[in-house]
Write an enzyme that holds these catalytic residues in place. Structure first.
Site, PDB file in Angstrom:
ATOM      1  N   SER A  45       0.838  -1.213   0.000  1.00  0.00           N
ATOM      2  CA  SER A  45       0.000   0.000   0.000  1.00  0.00           C
ATOM      3  C   SER A  45       0.859   1.243   0.000  1.00  0.00           C
ATOM      4  CB  SER A  45      -0.829   0.083   1.282  1.00  0.00           C
ATOM      5  OG  SER A  45      -1.677  -0.994   1.390  1.00  0.00           O
ATOM      6  N   HIS A 102      -2.355  -3.300  -6.508  1.00  0.00           N
ATOM      7  CA  HIS A 102      -2.808  -2.866  -5.185  1.00  0.00           C
ATOM      8  C   HIS A 102      -4.310  -3.088  -5.051  1.00  0.00           C
ATOM      9  CE1 HIS A 102      -3.561   0.503  -2.099  1.00  0.00           C
ATOM     10  NE2 HIS A 102      -3.184  -0.589  -1.486  1.00  0.00           N
ATOM     11  N   GLU A 111      -5.380  -0.944  -8.160  1.00  0.00           N
ATOM     12  CA  GLU A 111      -4.418  -0.046  -8.796  1.00  0.00           C
ATOM     13  C   GLU A 111      -3.312  -0.886  -9.420  1.00  0.00           C
ATOM     14  OE1 GLU A 111      -4.488   4.124  -6.379  1.00  0.00           O
ATOM     15  OE2 GLU A 111      -3.730   2.405  -5.268  1.00  0.00           O
ATOM     16  N   ASN A 122      -4.839   6.046  -1.897  1.00  0.00           N
ATOM     17  CA  ASN A 122      -4.434   6.371  -0.526  1.00  0.00           C
ATOM     18  C   ASN A 122      -3.905   7.795  -0.422  1.00  0.00           C
ATOM     19  OD1 ASN A 122      -5.209   4.010   0.653  1.00  0.00           O
ATOM     20  ND2 ASN A 122      -3.235   3.007   0.411  1.00  0.00           N
TER      21      ASN A 122
HETATM   22  P1  NAD Z   1      -1.114  -9.764   7.045  1.00  0.00           P
HETATM   23  O1  NAD Z   1      -0.168  -9.491   8.146  1.00  0.00           O
HETATM   24  O2  NAD Z   1      -2.560  -9.996   7.377  1.00  0.00           O
HETATM   25  O3  NAD Z   1      -0.618 -11.041   6.233  1.00  0.00           O
HETATM   26  C1  NAD Z   1       0.695 -11.298   5.884  1.00  0.00           C
HETATM   27  C2  NAD Z   1       0.919 -12.801   5.825  1.00  0.00           C
HETATM   28  O4  NAD Z   1       2.230 -13.046   5.365  1.00  0.00           O
HETATM   29  C3  NAD Z   1       0.787 -13.500   7.179  1.00  0.00           C
HETATM   30  O5  NAD Z   1      -0.156 -14.551   7.082  1.00  0.00           O
HETATM   31  C4  NAD Z   1       2.185 -14.021   7.463  1.00  0.00           C
HETATM   32  O6  NAD Z   1       2.176 -15.273   8.137  1.00  0.00           O
HETATM   33  C5  NAD Z   1       2.731 -14.172   6.066  1.00  0.00           C
HETATM   34  N1  NAD Z   1       4.187 -14.190   6.008  1.00  0.00           N
HETATM   35  C6  NAD Z   1       5.072 -13.485   6.741  1.00  0.00           C
HETATM   36  N2  NAD Z   1       6.328 -13.779   6.332  1.00  0.00           N
HETATM   37  C7  NAD Z   1       6.220 -14.667   5.328  1.00  0.00           C
HETATM   38  C8  NAD Z   1       7.163 -15.323   4.482  1.00  0.00           C
HETATM   39  N3  NAD Z   1       8.451 -15.107   4.618  1.00  0.00           N
HETATM   40  N4  NAD Z   1       6.687 -16.153   3.545  1.00  0.00           N
HETATM   41  C9  NAD Z   1       5.366 -16.398   3.405  1.00  0.00           C
HETATM   42  N5  NAD Z   1       4.428 -15.792   4.176  1.00  0.00           N
HETATM   43  C10 NAD Z   1       4.858 -14.946   5.114  1.00  0.00           C
HETATM   44  O7  NAD Z   1      -0.950  -8.569   6.022  1.00  0.00           O
HETATM   45  P2  NAD Z   1      -2.054  -7.958   5.035  1.00  0.00           P
HETATM   46  O8  NAD Z   1      -2.903  -7.001   5.772  1.00  0.00           O
HETATM   47  O9  NAD Z   1      -2.668  -9.064   4.290  1.00  0.00           O
HETATM   48  O10 NAD Z   1      -1.133  -7.081   4.069  1.00  0.00           O
HETATM   49  C11 NAD Z   1      -0.360  -7.657   3.067  1.00  0.00           C
HETATM   50  C12 NAD Z   1       0.098  -6.599   2.094  1.00  0.00           C
HETATM   51  O11 NAD Z   1      -1.067  -6.017   1.499  1.00  0.00           O
HETATM   52  C13 NAD Z   1       0.859  -5.450   2.699  1.00  0.00           C
HETATM   53  O12 NAD Z   1       1.854  -5.054   1.800  1.00  0.00           O
HETATM   54  C14 NAD Z   1      -0.173  -4.361   2.882  1.00  0.00           C
HETATM   55  O13 NAD Z   1       0.394  -3.078   2.804  1.00  0.00           O
HETATM   56  C15 NAD Z   1      -1.039  -4.608   1.684  1.00  0.00           C
HETATM   57  N6  NAD Z   1      -2.435  -4.147   1.815  1.00  0.00           N
HETATM   58  C16 NAD Z   1      -3.119  -4.350   2.962  1.00  0.00           C
HETATM   59  C17 NAD Z   1      -4.443  -3.918   3.036  1.00  0.00           C
HETATM   60  C18 NAD Z   1      -5.267  -4.167   4.265  1.00  0.00           C
HETATM   61  O14 NAD Z   1      -6.308  -3.529   4.435  1.00  0.00           O
HETATM   62  N7  NAD Z   1      -4.873  -5.098   5.115  1.00  0.00           N
HETATM   63  C19 NAD Z   1      -5.037  -3.279   1.950  1.00  0.00           C
HETATM   64  C20 NAD Z   1      -4.307  -3.110   0.773  1.00  0.00           C
HETATM   65  C21 NAD Z   1      -2.995  -3.545   0.725  1.00  0.00           C
END
Ligand code: NAD
Length: 693
Positions: free
Chosen positions: A432, A453, A465, A503
């Site tokens: 993000s 995104h 995006e 954002n």
């Molecule tokens: P999250 O913390 O819920 O999930 C991340 C996952 O990655 C976890 O399940 C974790 O166990 C796993 N993980 C960690 N290290 C790892 C590795 N080495 N190999 C494999 N898996 C691994 O995070 P999220 O909220 O899903 O966000 C993920 C991405 O999406 C981020 O870059 C965030 O900025 C982006 N994003 C999040 C949102 C939101 O609302 N949550 C919205 C848009 C974009």
């Protein structure tokens, strides 16, 4: 030469050539040995039928033949494999505004009345969706036969209108009027089972039984048009008034009259004339023509076209069939499930088995939400493979990284992947807030690296995006945009700038809401004011929903990187995150979510600062102007479309830039300058306003 139509390989029909050779006709006709005539809607040069003036004129011509030589029965169905008809031609509707709309509508009504008055049984056979004017055509028939998967609905309210080709009286006559009104007022679709239960369809069958079912209906001489007891109960105006009052109160909560006049006009019409066919018909025509002229209808038609524009920007084939998602958390799990639901073969890896287990459960929910049948759900889940060792990465056409927002972790995983993924595969990050050029350091082929995104929740938020950086290899961004369209999301191509587009524009809005709270304005008042402006939820609720940790992360990542500064990050936001009160997911943020979503109710905005709404909305518009000037997005339409489909920005205002233009660019710029004087440089108008006339 006749045309043979083969419906799903089951029902074979020999159809005559189009009657109106000059226009290549929109209907085909075939008369079977059993005396049944099939009128098949087949709008040329399109995969989907839409009901245009030509469709009605051609139908009128077909009716001449049917009246001259009455068949045993008439069947109406569609030749398009995708469904019955998608509704009216929106472009033509938009053009009708300002012209003699009432006249056109009356002519359309006359054709459908004529079909309804045919002295032989008329039967609509429906597969796929019958929406809007398509549904109205179906309602004109004596009986309706649905194939499994058929659906019915009146999405007109989403265009600032209500049904205009007889739907308001035919549906309220056919089924319980209160149920009919709910369908029309909400624009929701009734899927097959519900449609059967409501009495919209008489029978549900499969393609191979269509001919027999049609013959049985053709032989059935019972009066199919008798009105239900429940319909008659609402003939009493007192009953309608009572129901109308309730509907009005319910509707006002979701679609306030000032912003969305159409559902309110529909309630007025039914309350006044329900049960009286002639008055309903006359009233429907007048009311529809009036609604066509409103700003709401104009802007909602714009939102419709913006959606088409975004969709088209992802036309073509992605050649992406296998997807590997790394990270099965909040986002990765849904991205994987959604792609599988939409037909991609997906592998999903995570270091946590627990996360993978949860992801599979979440996928079942996504299937439910997408109204998949049990067989479709089984197939979708078969396409989604938990892959703890990440073997799928080696076969994938596209690898989507959805790891925590930690640049070092992401770069390390890219480096690990570089020996595994195919040379021609695309690597996309869901980040993000991180800069793609920085992340690209760890990538073997940065020219095949981009951003995808998604927004949360992926299954509900339509926008994605597609973030470019540097000089991508030919076709990379086109393929990613096409991938989005293939999985039924809307791609917006944006540049690798802080916060990208959405954002970048949303954060000033959210932060200003928190500043207002620090100044002592109650959160309910702030949320209420934003909702009164037309936002689907208030900014404080939205911050809780997005996750306060994520809001804080994004705000911090933008701090000091923007031309127009953000407000100082409020201390309360940091404190809540430190205490683990991260919003909806934690059960507590600014609001208490333990009992469900907060509701600002009728919070009194009377004592709110006079500039409250402008302080929220204008920085958002200002940021959109910055993005346009800095070429983060390609044009104003894409900016408006992205903001509507990613954030729900008041669609009846046509998007932030359209809103500013309607209000007057000079007036908005002056107001920003005035706010900057009073509250600080975060309101300083962007120089790009000059170019937005
Ligand atoms: P999250 O913390 O819920 O999930 C991340 C996952 O990655 C976890 O399940 C974790 O166990 C796993 N993980 C960690 N290290 C790892 C590795 N080495 N190999 C494999 N898996 C691994 O995070 P999220 O909220 O899903 O966000 C993920 C991405 O999406 C981020 O870059 C965030 O900025 C982006 N994003 C999040 C949102 C939101 O609302 N949550 C919205 C848009 C974009």
């Amino acid at each position: 030469m006749g045309i043979v139509l083969d419906f799903l390989g089951e029902t074979r029909l020999e159809l005559g050539p189009a009657r109106d050779a000059t226009r290549d006709g929109t209907w085909r006709m075939a008369r079977g040995d059993d005396g049944i005539v099939w009128l098949v809607l087949d709008v040329p040069d399109s995969d989907t039928n839409t009901v245009s003036e030509a469709v009605l004129t051609d139908l009128d011509a077909q009716l001449d033949a049917l009246e001259d030589d009455p068949p045993k029965a008439v069947v109406i169905r569609s030749a398009k494999p995708g469904g019955f008809a998608a509704g009216a031609d929106i472009g033509a509707l938009a053009d009708m505004a300002g012209s003699d709309a009432e006249d056109l509508l009356r002519r359309g009504h006359a054709v459908l009345d004529r079909l309804e008055a045919l002295d032989v049984p008329t039967i609509a056979v429906v597969h796929g969706a019958a929406l809007g004017a398509g549904f109205e055509l179906v309602l004109t028939c004596d009986r309706r036969l649905a194939l499994d998967g058929a659906s019915f609905g009146f999405p007109e309210v989403q265009l600032g209108l209500h049904p205009g080709l007889g739907g308001t009286f035919r549906l309220t006559e056919l089924i319980a009027p209160d149920e009919a009104m709910t369908l029309m007022l909400t624009g929701k679709t009734a899927h097959t089972k519900k449609a059967r239960k409501l009495g919209i369809v008489d029978e549900v069958t499969q393609e191979r039984h269509v001919h027999n079912a049609v013959r049985a209906m053709a032989d059935d001489t019972d009066d199919a048009r008798s009105r239900s007891v429940r319909a008659r109960a609402f003939d009493l105006s007192a009953a309608r008034s009572l129901a109308g009052r309730k509907m009005r109160a319910e509707t006002e909560k979701k679609a306030p009259k000032d912003h969305y006049p159409a559902p309110h006009a529909l309630i007025d019409l039914w309350e006044d004339a329900g049960g009286d066919r002639a008055r309903m018909q006359a009233g429907e025509i007048t009311s529809f023509a009036r609604l066509l002229e409103t700003d709401t209808a104009r802007n909602l038609a714009r939102a419709f076209f913006l959606r088409q524009t975004l969709k088209k920007s992802g036309s073509g084939a992605s050649d992406i069939t296998r997807v590997h998602v790394v990270g099965a958390g909040e986002m990765g799990a849904e991205i994987a499930a959604w792609a599988a639901v939409k037909g991609k073969r997906v592998t999903l890896s995570d270091i946590s088995h627990d996360a993978l287990g949860k992801a599979v459960k979440a996928a079942t929910k996504v299937c439910e939400g997408a109204h998949l049948t049990s067989a479709e759900t089984r197939d979708a889940l078969d396409r989604l493979m938990p892959d703890p060792h990440g073997y799928g990465a080696a076969r994938a056409d596209l690898v989507i990284e959805a790891l925590p927002e930690d640049p070092d972790l992401k770069r390390k995983v890219y480096a690990d992947l570089s020996d595994t993924i195919r040379r021609d595969a695309i690597l996309a990050t869901n980040t993000s807030s991180l800069s793609l050029s920085d992340l690209a350091d760890g990538v073997k082929d940065p020219r095949r690296f981009a951003g995808l995104h998604f927004f949360n929740p992926v299954s509900k938020m339509q926008l994605v995006e597609v973030v470019g950086h540097g000089t991508p290899r030919k076709g990379v961004r086109d393929r990613l945009a096409a991938f989005c369209t293939e999985i039924d999301r809307l791609p917006a191509r944006v540049a690798d700038a802080p916060g990208f587009l959405v954002n970048r524009a949303l954060v000033p809005y959210l932060m200003e809401a928190l500043v207002l709270m620090e100044e002592g304005v109650p959160k309910e008042v702030i949320d209420r004011a934003a909702m009164d402006f037309g936002m689907p939820m208030g900014p404080v609720t939205l911050a809780d929903q997005v996750g306060l940790d994520i809001c804080l992360d994004v705000a911090q990542s933008l701090e000091g990187r923007l031309d127009t500064p953000l407000p100082d990050i409020p201390a309360r936001l940091r404190a809540l995150v430190e205490d683990g009160h991260t919003g909806k997911k934690a059960g507590r943020g600014f609001y208490d979510w333990s009992e469900g979503a907060p509701d600002p109710g009728d919070a009194d905005t009377g004592n709110a600062p006079e500039d409250l709404v402008d302080r929220l909305i204008l920085p958002l518009c200002n940021a959109c102007v910055t993005c346009l000037r800095a070429e983060v997005a390609r044009n104003a339409d894409e900016v408006d479309g992205a903001m509507i489909f990613a954030t729900g920005f008041a669609p009846f205002r046509g998007g932030p830039l359209r809103y500013a233009q309607d209000r007057g660019v000079d007036a908005v710029r002056d107001r920003l300058a005035d706010l900057a004087e009073r509250h600080g440089p975060r309101f300083r108008p962007d120089e790009g306003w000059d170019r937005l006339s």
